[in-house]
Design an enzyme around this catalytic site. Structure first.
Site, PDB file in Angstrom:
ATOM      1  N   LYS A   1     -70.661   6.142 -14.304  1.00 46.73           N
ATOM      2  CA  LYS A   1     -71.236   4.812 -14.082  1.00 46.73           C
ATOM      3  C   LYS A   1     -72.288   4.506 -15.150  1.00 46.73           C
ATOM      4  O   LYS A   1     -72.398   3.392 -15.648  1.00 46.73           O
ATOM      5  CB  LYS A   1     -71.876   4.749 -12.691  1.00 46.73           C
ATOM      6  CG  LYS A   1     -70.912   4.969 -11.537  1.00 46.73           C
ATOM      7  CD  LYS A   1     -71.700   4.992 -10.215  1.00 46.73           C
ATOM      8  CE  LYS A   1     -70.833   5.365  -9.041  1.00 46.73           C
ATOM      9  NZ  LYS A   1     -71.595   5.493  -7.777  1.00 46.73           N
TER      10      LYS A   1
ATOM     11  N   HIS B   1     -37.704   8.519  -2.141  1.00 45.25           N
ATOM     12  CA  HIS B   1     -37.068   7.742  -3.221  1.00 45.25           C
ATOM     13  C   HIS B   1     -37.979   7.674  -4.436  1.00 45.25           C
ATOM     14  O   HIS B   1     -37.804   6.824  -5.298  1.00 45.25           O
ATOM     15  CB  HIS B   1     -36.770   6.323  -2.707  1.00 45.25           C
ATOM     16  CG  HIS B   1     -35.897   6.296  -1.508  1.00 45.25           C
ATOM     17  ND1 HIS B   1     -34.529   6.390  -1.564  1.00 45.25           N
ATOM     18  CD2 HIS B   1     -36.214   6.238  -0.186  1.00 45.25           C
ATOM     19  CE1 HIS B   1     -34.032   6.361  -0.338  1.00 45.25           C
ATOM     20  NE2 HIS B   1     -35.028   6.263   0.527  1.00 45.25           N
TER      21      HIS B   1
ATOM     22  N   GLU C   1     -63.325  14.293  -3.377  1.00 47.98           N
ATOM     23  CA  GLU C   1     -64.735  14.003  -3.690  1.00 47.98           C
ATOM     24  C   GLU C   1     -65.653  15.006  -2.992  1.00 47.98           C
ATOM     25  O   GLU C   1     -66.760  15.274  -3.454  1.00 47.98           O
ATOM     26  CB  GLU C   1     -65.105  12.582  -3.284  1.00 47.98           C
ATOM     27  CG  GLU C   1     -66.429  12.126  -3.884  1.00 47.98           C
ATOM     28  CD  GLU C   1     -66.680  10.623  -3.759  1.00 47.98           C
ATOM     29  OE1 GLU C   1     -67.186  10.193  -2.713  1.00 47.98           O
ATOM     30  OE2 GLU C   1     -66.359   9.900  -4.718  1.00 47.98           O
TER      31      GLU C   1
HETATM   32  O1  F6P Z   1     -67.606   7.336  -5.479  1.00 50.85           O
HETATM   33  C1  F6P Z   1     -68.974   7.467  -5.426  1.00 50.85           C
HETATM   34  C2  F6P Z   1     -69.485   6.809  -4.183  1.00 50.85           C
HETATM   35  O2  F6P Z   1     -70.855   7.026  -4.068  1.00 50.85           O
HETATM   36  C3  F6P Z   1     -68.767   7.293  -2.918  1.00 50.85           C
HETATM   37  O3  F6P Z   1     -69.219   8.537  -2.475  1.00 50.85           O
HETATM   38  C4  F6P Z   1     -69.054   6.160  -1.999  1.00 50.85           C
HETATM   39  O4  F6P Z   1     -68.229   6.161  -0.854  1.00 50.85           O
HETATM   40  C5  F6P Z   1     -68.780   4.968  -2.926  1.00 50.85           C
HETATM   41  O5  F6P Z   1     -69.253   5.405  -4.204  1.00 50.85           O
HETATM   42  C6  F6P Z   1     -69.432   3.679  -2.507  1.00 50.85           C
HETATM   43  O6  F6P Z   1     -70.813   3.862  -2.381  1.00 50.85           O
HETATM   44  P1  F6P Z   1     -71.661   2.752  -1.558  1.00 50.85           P
HETATM   45  O7  F6P Z   1     -71.155   2.795  -0.136  1.00 50.85           O
HETATM   46  O8  F6P Z   1     -73.073   3.199  -1.695  1.00 50.85           O
HETATM   47  O9  F6P Z   1     -71.397   1.422  -2.185  1.00 50.85           O
END
Ligand code: F6P
Length: 545
Positions: free
Chosen positions: A510, A386, A355
């Site tokens: 999202k 394994h 990420e």
């Molecule tokens: O995966 C996207 C992200 O923003 C991550 O960088 C982050 O750790 C996760 O989602 C959770 O975000 P939050 O802590 O704001 O819920």
């Protein structure tokens, strides 16, 4: 001022590294060890309770020297100064990245707000661990459910598992549970077995807008409300703690102000386990243990800031990865802990590295002409033997491996009935770690040359690996190890000229998912969808294809 980054591939050092790769591409590690009896001494470093052996990586002193020059050419020293002076190194969000501030000792007088939150977290942890924190019906808390995802879960989950046996015998600690997946499978299974009266929920979310987390938290809230015959102020006060950078959203959701722990915009989610997000870790090892972990990370921060590149562990490992990825074209790395307590380390590193550095546009917004972060995955080493070691030994793909093991273990069980057997298992696991890295490197050159092997039993070898040995797995050495990875990621980002602290690639999915919810509600009204998405939506919704 953050230095501008010129384009990497016009660099003369980059060109010389490409020439070296062409010349040495087929040189075998077995020959490199033959040619240099001091190879381990030349390609290993120790500090902060870690021994790092990168002598099974396919490079020589000339290549390493060029890589170190590349670091200078990419202004690594200046970038490190920018990072540790709070400059806005996160250029697309105009933020600094000061996770290192979370572990600065209070004696420096820096960051009083950090230590205020640490103390507030410590007070809650102590109340829970001493049984003073009670449920709304007066019961001692026996189970803590962390509801969070990504950086709000992976770090605490990994470290709590790693340090589970580190807890001083005095404290009777609550059982920890982690719910992250939005489909409800985890939260439903967890709540099924728990007693609402003795359950405390940590709602961990930097943004406090992540739908995965809010839906899991709402499910837990409904479960508690049903158990108590309706929601109440006492229910929210006794059964919910919120951990976020957004106090207003925590309050809007119903977290009471005195149950809110804060961290800051300048802490990236995947860099946040050092903040109150790390509360599950503190509930595992106590606040003293948590502070030890911070101290270990701070020791690695100082190592990173002060050691010259040729002795600097995060710099060396970052450069070795660049050599593998950009010059040997090895675009996969397997993380193989030979200590089951680190079983969640691969998943944690998947987020931290992929990420952070899974980027294809430079800081200046230019498309990159070279590879960046490799595909990273992993499994507890002995179990991976394994599962996918067949591919590593006899497949067609080059894979860089990272072995981790602990020198000392089971010291706390030395008087237990199974001490001898456990010590034997620890030794067996380490023997396998050494054997696998040796065979991957040397191939059949490690075997008896007098034994002729049919093709299907041949071992090509020359799969590069690094082996990290922790003196022991303690809060302090774990802190140093994780800080080492954070800084390694930063080194690679500087070499590649990318911003490791944003994650725009996860945002659009999202948004599209929200549109898809409407499609699933009424597929026939959908328009502009590709045929696959349309057919799948209709199939799921049970309508005709
Ligand atoms: O995966 C996207 C992200 O923003 C991550 O960088 C982050 O750790 C996760 O989602 C959770 O975000 P939050 O802590 O704001 O819920």
């Amino acid at each position: 001022m953050v230095p501008e980054q010129d384009v990497l591939t016009v660099s003369s050092i980059w060109a010389r590294l490409e020439q070296y790769a062409q010349q040495h591409r087929h040189e075998h590690l077995a020959d490199m060890f033959e040619a240099d009896k001091e190879r381990f001494q030349h390609f290993s470093q120790s500090d902060c309770g870690l021994l790092v052996d990168y002598s099974k990586q396919r490079l020589n002193t000339d290549i390493l020297s060029l890589l170190v020059q590349l670091a200078d050419e990419r202004h690594l020293g200046h970038w490190i100064e920018c990072l540790f002076s709070g400059q806005r190194v996160n250029c697309t969000e105009q933020r600094s990245a000061m996770h290192w501030r979370l572990r600065e000792p209070s004696t420096t007088g820096a960051s009083p707000e950090v230590h205020d939150q640490l103390d507030a977290m410590g007070a809650m942890v102590d109340r829970i661990l001493t049984g003073q924190w009670r449920g709304s019906q007066g019961d001692v808390i026996t189970d803590v459910v962390n509801v969070g995802v990504g950086g709000s879960e992976l770090g605490p989950l990994m470290a709590a598992a790693a340090l589970h046996s580190s807890m001083p015998a005095t404290g009777k600690r609550p059982r920890l549970h982690f719910a992250s997946s939005m489909d409800g499978s985890q939260i439903s299974q967890i709540l099924h077995d728990l007693d609402p009266r003795t359950t405390l929920v940590l709602v961990s979310s930097k943004s406090f807008t992540t739908i995965d987390t809010l839906h899991n938290a709402n499910t837990a809230r409904a479960w508690l409300a049903r158990a108590f015959g309706g929601e109440s102020e006492a229910m929210m006060r006794c059964h919910f703690i919120g951990i976020s950078s957004n106090a207003a959203r925590m309050t809007d959701w119903g977290i009471q102000p005195q149950n809110q722990l804060m961290f800051w915009e300048w802490t990236g989610g995947r860099y946040s386990l050092w903040s109150a997000i790390g509360m599950p870790i503190a509930l595992t090892v106590g606040m003293d243990g948590f502070r030890d972990m911070l101290a270990g990370a701070h020791a690695m921060d100082e190592h990173f800031r002060t050691r010259r590149w040729a002795e600097n562990i995060p710099v060396l490992l970052g450069l070795v990865d660049v050599w593998n990825i950009n010059f040997l074209n090895i675009t996969a790395r397997a993380v193989l802990p030979y200590d089951g307590r680190l079983k969640h380390l691969p998943a944690y590193l998947e987020q931290l590295e992929m990420e952070s550095n899974g980027k294809s546009v430079s800081r200046a917004g230019k498309p990159l002409e070279y590879n960046t972060c490799p595909v990273i995955w992993g499994e507890v080493g002995p179990n991976a033997q394994h599962a996918f070691f067949q591919l590593l030994h006899q497949g067609t793909l080059p894979v860089a491996c990272e072995f981790l093991m602990t020198a000392r273990r089971y010291t706390e069980q030395m008087h237990s009935a199974s001490a001898k057997e456990l010590e034997g298992q620890h030794r067996l696991s380490n023997a396998n770690c050494l054997a696998q890295s040796r065979l991957l490197a040397l191939g059949e050159r490690a075997l008896d040359p007098k034994v002729a092997l049919p093709p299907y039993k041949r071992y090509r070898g020359n799969q590069p690996s690094t082996t990290l040995v922790l003196d022991e797995l303690s809060p302090r050495t774990l802190g140093a190890l994780l800080a080492m990875y954070e800084h390694k990621v930063f080194v690679q980002a500087v070499i590649w000229g990318i911003n490791p602290f944003d994650q725009w690639g996860v945002e659009m999915g999202k948004l599209i998912a929200t549109d898809m919810l409407d499609v699933l509600a009424d597929p026939d009204s959908a328009s502009g969808l590709d045929a696959s998405s349309m057919a799948l939506a209709r199939h799921i919704a049970g309508s005709s294809l």
